[in-house]
Design a protein around this motif. Structure first.
Motif, PDB file in Angstrom:
ATOM      1  N   CYS A 195      46.556  40.885  35.841  1.00 54.06           N
ATOM      2  CA  CYS A 195      46.322  40.225  34.635  1.00 54.06           C
ATOM      3  C   CYS A 195      45.573  39.442  34.741  1.00 54.06           C
ATOM      4  O   CYS A 195      44.818  38.952  33.538  1.00 54.06           O
ATOM      5  CB  CYS A 195      47.944  39.708  34.929  1.00 54.06           C
ATOM      6  SG  CYS A 195      49.088  40.927  34.450  1.00 54.06           S
ATOM      7  N   THR A 196      45.236  38.270  36.254  1.00 56.37           N
ATOM      8  CA  THR A 196      44.378  38.001  36.223  1.00 56.37           C
ATOM      9  C   THR A 196      43.138  38.398  35.933  1.00 56.37           C
ATOM     10  O   THR A 196      41.773  37.352  35.163  1.00 56.37           O
ATOM     11  CB  THR A 196      44.488  37.222  37.469  1.00 56.37           C
ATOM     12  OG1 THR A 196      45.349  36.843  38.138  1.00 56.37           O
ATOM     13  CG2 THR A 196      43.666  35.784  38.008  1.00 56.37           C
ATOM     14  N   THR A 197      42.697  38.811  36.681  1.00 51.79           N
ATOM     15  CA  THR A 197      41.385  39.843  36.344  1.00 51.79           C
ATOM     16  C   THR A 197      40.811  40.093  34.783  1.00 51.79           C
ATOM     17  O   THR A 197      39.608  40.003  34.001  1.00 51.79           O
ATOM     18  CB  THR A 197      40.615  41.018  37.621  1.00 51.79           C
ATOM     19  OG1 THR A 197      41.449  41.873  37.453  1.00 51.79           O
ATOM     20  CG2 THR A 197      40.606  40.073  38.521  1.00 51.79           C
ATOM     21  N   ASN A 198      42.105  41.068  34.546  1.00 50.02           N
ATOM     22  CA  ASN A 198      41.727  41.413  33.182  1.00 50.02           C
ATOM     23  C   ASN A 198      42.003  40.461  31.925  1.00 50.02           C
ATOM     24  O   ASN A 198      40.680  40.154  31.073  1.00 50.02           O
ATOM     25  CB  ASN A 198      42.968  42.274  32.877  1.00 50.02           C
ATOM     26  CG  ASN A 198      42.898  43.560  32.928  1.00 50.02           C
ATOM     27  OD1 ASN A 198      41.946  43.711  34.310  1.00 50.02           O
ATOM     28  ND2 ASN A 198      43.800  44.890  32.635  1.00 50.02           N
ATOM     29  N   ALA A 199      42.534  38.795  32.130  1.00 51.76           N
ATOM     30  CA  ALA A 199      42.667  38.435  31.544  1.00 51.76           C
ATOM     31  C   ALA A 199      41.273  37.452  31.178  1.00 51.76           C
ATOM     32  O   ALA A 199      40.527  36.763  30.524  1.00 51.76           O
ATOM     33  CB  ALA A 199      43.242  37.440  31.508  1.00 51.76           C
ATOM     34  N   LEU A 200      40.508  37.571  32.533  1.00 52.09           N
ATOM     35  CA  LEU A 200      39.041  36.766  32.479  1.00 52.09           C
ATOM     36  C   LEU A 200      38.350  37.614  31.763  1.00 52.09           C
ATOM     37  O   LEU A 200      37.425  37.296  31.260  1.00 52.09           O
ATOM     38  CB  LEU A 200      39.041  36.393  34.222  1.00 52.09           C
ATOM     39  CG  LEU A 200      39.561  35.168  35.007  1.00 52.09           C
ATOM     40  CD1 LEU A 200      39.465  35.422  36.832  1.00 52.09           C
ATOM     41  CD2 LEU A 200      38.878  34.186  34.486  1.00 52.09           C
ATOM     42  N   CYS A 201      38.408  38.929  31.582  1.00 52.52           N
ATOM     43  CA  CYS A 201      38.157  39.957  31.237  1.00 52.52           C
ATOM     44  C   CYS A 201      38.249  39.636  29.363  1.00 52.52           C
ATOM     45  O   CYS A 201      37.086  40.786  29.138  1.00 52.52           O
ATOM     46  CB  CYS A 201      37.200  40.714  32.119  1.00 52.52           C
ATOM     47  SG  CYS A 201      37.050  41.014  33.752  1.00 52.52           S
ATOM     48  N   ASP A 202      38.675  39.196  29.169  1.00 54.36           N
ATOM     49  CA  ASP A 202      38.760  39.442  28.046  1.00 54.36           C
ATOM     50  C   ASP A 202      39.656  40.676  27.677  1.00 54.36           C
ATOM     51  O   ASP A 202      39.632  41.460  26.598  1.00 54.36           O
ATOM     52  CB  ASP A 202      38.452  38.860  26.925  1.00 54.36           C
ATOM     53  CG  ASP A 202      37.815  37.421  27.650  1.00 54.36           C
ATOM     54  OD1 ASP A 202      38.545  37.015  27.731  1.00 54.36           O
ATOM     55  OD2 ASP A 202      36.805  37.380  27.214  1.00 54.36           O
ATOM     56  N   GLU A 203      40.191  40.840  29.140  1.00 47.59           N
ATOM     57  CA  GLU A 203      40.896  42.967  28.174  1.00 47.59           C
ATOM     58  C   GLU A 203      42.464  42.329  28.707  1.00 47.59           C
ATOM     59  O   GLU A 203      42.789  42.127  28.634  1.00 47.59           O
ATOM     60  CB  GLU A 203      40.427  44.148  29.471  1.00 47.59           C
ATOM     61  CG  GLU A 203      39.192  43.892  28.915  1.00 47.59           C
ATOM     62  CD  GLU A 203      38.661  45.071  30.697  1.00 47.59           C
ATOM     63  OE1 GLU A 203      38.813  45.502  31.422  1.00 47.59           O
ATOM     64  OE2 GLU A 203      36.866  44.867  30.984  1.00 47.59           O
ATOM     65  N   PRO A 204      43.019  44.282  27.994  1.00 51.23           N
ATOM     66  CA  PRO A 204      44.419  43.710  26.953  1.00 51.23           C
ATOM     67  C   PRO A 204      44.725  44.132  29.019  1.00 51.23           C
ATOM     68  O   PRO A 204      44.485  44.419  29.928  1.00 51.23           O
ATOM     69  CB  PRO A 204      44.258  44.837  26.666  1.00 51.23           C
ATOM     70  CG  PRO A 204      43.220  45.289  26.444  1.00 51.23           C
ATOM     71  CD  PRO A 204      42.109  44.949  26.882  1.00 51.23           C
ATOM     72  N   LEU A 205      46.596  43.659  28.845  1.00 49.90           N
ATOM     73  CA  LEU A 205      47.124  42.865  30.064  1.00 49.90           C
ATOM     74  C   LEU A 205      48.606  43.645  30.294  1.00 49.90           C
ATOM     75  O   LEU A 205      48.997  44.095  28.928  1.00 49.90           O
ATOM     76  CB  LEU A 205      47.435  41.402  30.289  1.00 49.90           C
ATOM     77  CG  LEU A 205      47.071  40.879  30.956  1.00 49.90           C
ATOM     78  CD1 LEU A 205      45.361  40.251  30.258  1.00 49.90           C
ATOM     79  CD2 LEU A 205      47.760  39.511  31.323  1.00 49.90           C
ATOM     80  N   PRO A 206      48.162  45.167  30.672  1.00 52.38           N
ATOM     81  CA  PRO A 206      49.608  46.138  29.862  1.00 52.38           C
ATOM     82  C   PRO A 206      50.840  45.717  30.922  1.00 52.38           C
ATOM     83  O   PRO A 206      50.915  45.931  32.604  1.00 52.38           O
ATOM     84  CB  PRO A 206      48.661  47.136  31.242  1.00 52.38           C
ATOM     85  CG  PRO A 206      47.719  46.345  31.812  1.00 52.38           C
ATOM     86  CD  PRO A 206      47.164  46.024  31.907  1.00 52.38           C
ATOM     87  N   ILE A 207      51.438  45.994  30.433  1.00 51.97           N
ATOM     88  CA  ILE A 207      53.045  45.373  30.522  1.00 51.97           C
ATOM     89  C   ILE A 207      54.247  46.647  30.384  1.00 51.97           C
ATOM     90  O   ILE A 207      53.799  47.420  29.632  1.00 51.97           O
ATOM     91  CB  ILE A 207      53.900  44.750  29.759  1.00 51.97           C
ATOM     92  CG1 ILE A 207      52.336  43.498  29.705  1.00 51.97           C
ATOM     93  CG2 ILE A 207      55.072  44.113  30.585  1.00 51.97           C
ATOM     94  CD1 ILE A 207      52.185  42.623  31.067  1.00 51.97           C
ATOM     95  N   TYR A 208      54.409  47.032  31.939  1.00 55.15           N
ATOM     96  CA  TYR A 208      54.869  48.639  31.482  1.00 55.15           C
ATOM     97  C   TYR A 208      56.674  48.310  31.252  1.00 55.15           C
ATOM     98  O   TYR A 208      56.906  47.356  31.103  1.00 55.15           O
ATOM     99  CB  TYR A 208      55.489  49.006  33.297  1.00 55.15           C
ATOM    100  CG  TYR A 208      54.390  49.550  33.455  1.00 55.15           C
ATOM    101  CD1 TYR A 208      53.219  49.558  33.700  1.00 55.15           C
ATOM    102  CD2 TYR A 208      54.544  49.683  35.211  1.00 55.15           C
ATOM    103  CE1 TYR A 208      52.246  50.347  33.545  1.00 55.15           C
ATOM    104  CE2 TYR A 208      53.527  49.636  35.856  1.00 55.15           C
ATOM    105  CZ  TYR A 208      52.640  50.556  35.255  1.00 55.15           C
ATOM    106  OH  TYR A 208      50.599  50.384  36.231  1.00 55.15           O
TER     107      TYR A 208
END
Ligand code: NAD
Ligand code: DAU
Length: 345
Positions: A195-208
């Motif tokens: 979640c942290t690195t995806n957010a830093l890259c402005d990419e989606p956070l996949p929640i199961y």
């Protein structure tokens, strides 16, 4: 001077533990036996790679000859090495059985030939208890094992071997059953760093699924303190839960990380659930707390310190987002993200 054989020391918790031990105990000597799978990163121990007290051996815990060569040098074994990612265990369970069960057996066999050994600390997991709901009583150490994923079943199998070696050979094994760890140097496939690195890259956070699954987030340094205590105060043959009572849902964690990084919550995507996904784990940690341990980090401090570490260390995690990771990511999330449900607040 005490000598420690640490397995899996290039991984997340193992590296934090080695750094903790060498900082706290100037006379400690450490041999780190690690195969360097995709999850092992020698960079994790770059701070001590030139330290005379530290020796790295690249190898497999399933290699009986190598393990028998190293074991006689050890006063203490701290056994972290494992295949650890639940999602990968759903794709390919065989390597989990090989390392987590057979590898543990290989270490135990060598350990029982080693009269010098004072303690064998086996790092198990809260997942051996299986799914626990908020309405259930928290798991205590005498509860039955009800593992539900190939990962947790493999960990349960390894731990069962440990228990057998205590009864049969009086091997001084102490078992730790920690909750979900977070902190510096955790592989980015795991939820909080993902979640942290995806957010830093402005990419989606996949929640199961619905994101309402609950995990207890234990800061890795608190865990290392607990393990250090168990090495010296843990009773052979006993298991100890290690929980921080920092339970939150996955959705709450993702929202908190996005808020910390000042990124929009609209980055959240609800994707197809993990098969057999345990809704929650709750540990009663009274036994280790009665030895004097308690965690120093609440939920907020745990996540804040972790997120800050990833924010400050792009040179650590950017190289891990390599072609091998991209291939895994596509396999794990490609279809899921294409069919995702958006966040509606
Ligand atoms: P990790 O995946 O980050 O690291 C595992 C390490 O083991 C890697 O360095 C890898 O190279 C090494 N390894 C794997 N197979 C090996 C083999 N056959 N021989 C030698 N080395 C091998 O794992 P982690 O998250 O640091 O977990 C460490 C231990 O703690 C594991 O036993 C895990 O089951 C347990 N645990 C982890 C958590 C958590 O939240 N991360 C919680 C509870 C228990
Ligand atoms: O509880 C201890 C266990 O914690 C350890 O024994 C395992 O080795 C460790 O990997 C961890 O297992 P989890 O399955 O809890 O960790 P993971 O980071 O994979 O997932 C945490 C939660 O987040 C879980 O409910 C699944 C969910 N999740 C995970 C990923 C990777 C998502 O919703 N989306 C994701 O993309």
């Amino acid at each position: 001077m005490s000598k420690y054989l640490v397995t899996g020391g290039c991984g997340f918790i193992g590296s934090n533990f080695i750094l903790h031990l060498l900082a706290k105990n100037p006379s400690a000597r450490v041999i780190n036996l690690d195969k360097l799978t995709y999850a092992g990163n020698p960079e994790n121990l770059s701070d001590v790679s030139g330290d005379d007290r530290y020796r790295f051996v690249q190898g497999d815990i399933c290699d009986a000859a190598l393990v028998s060569e190293l074991m006689p040098e050890a006063d203490y074994v701290v056994h972290f090495a494992a295949e650890t990612h639940v999602d990968r265990s759903l794709m390919e369970p065989g390597s989990f059985i090989q390392t987590d069960v057979f590898g543990t057996y290989t270490l135990l066999e060598a350990a029982r030939q080693s009269p010098r050994l004072k303690r064998f600390l086996h790092v198990s997991t809260d997942e051996v208890y299986g799914e626990v709901l908020p309405t259930d009583a928290a798991s205590t150490e005498t509860d039955p094992f009800l593992p539900r994923s190939p990962y947790s079943a493999s960990k349960a199998g390894g731990e069962m071997q440990c228990r057998a070696y205590v009864s049969t050979y009086e091997l001084p094994v102490v078992i730790a059953r920690p909750a979900n760890n977070v902190g510096p140097r955790q592989h980015i496939e795991k939820f909080v760093p993902l979640c942290t690195t995806n957010a830093l890259c402005d990419e989606p956070l996949p929640i199961y699924g619905d994101g309402q699954q609950v995990r207890d987030r234990l800061f890795v340094e608190d865990h290392c303190e607990a393990l250090d205590l168990l090495l010296h105060e843990g009773e052979p043959g006993e298991a100890y839960n290690i929980g921080a009572d920092n339970q939150r849902t996955n959705l709450e964690v993702a929202e908190f990380i996005l808020d910390l990084l000042e990124k929009p919550r609209s980055l959240i995507r609800f994707v197809e659930d993990r098969a057999g996904h345990d809704r929650g784990y709750y540990l009663n940690s009274g036994k280790i707390r009665s030895l004097g341990w308690s965690p120093s980090h609440d939920f907020k401090a745990t996540i804040e310190k972790t997120v800050d570490w990833y924010l400050q260390n792009p040179l650590w995690w950017e190289p891990v987002r390599d072609a091998r990771f991209a291939e895994y990511y596509q396999q794990q999330y490609g279809k899921r993200l294409a069919e995702a449900r958006p966040y509606t607040g």
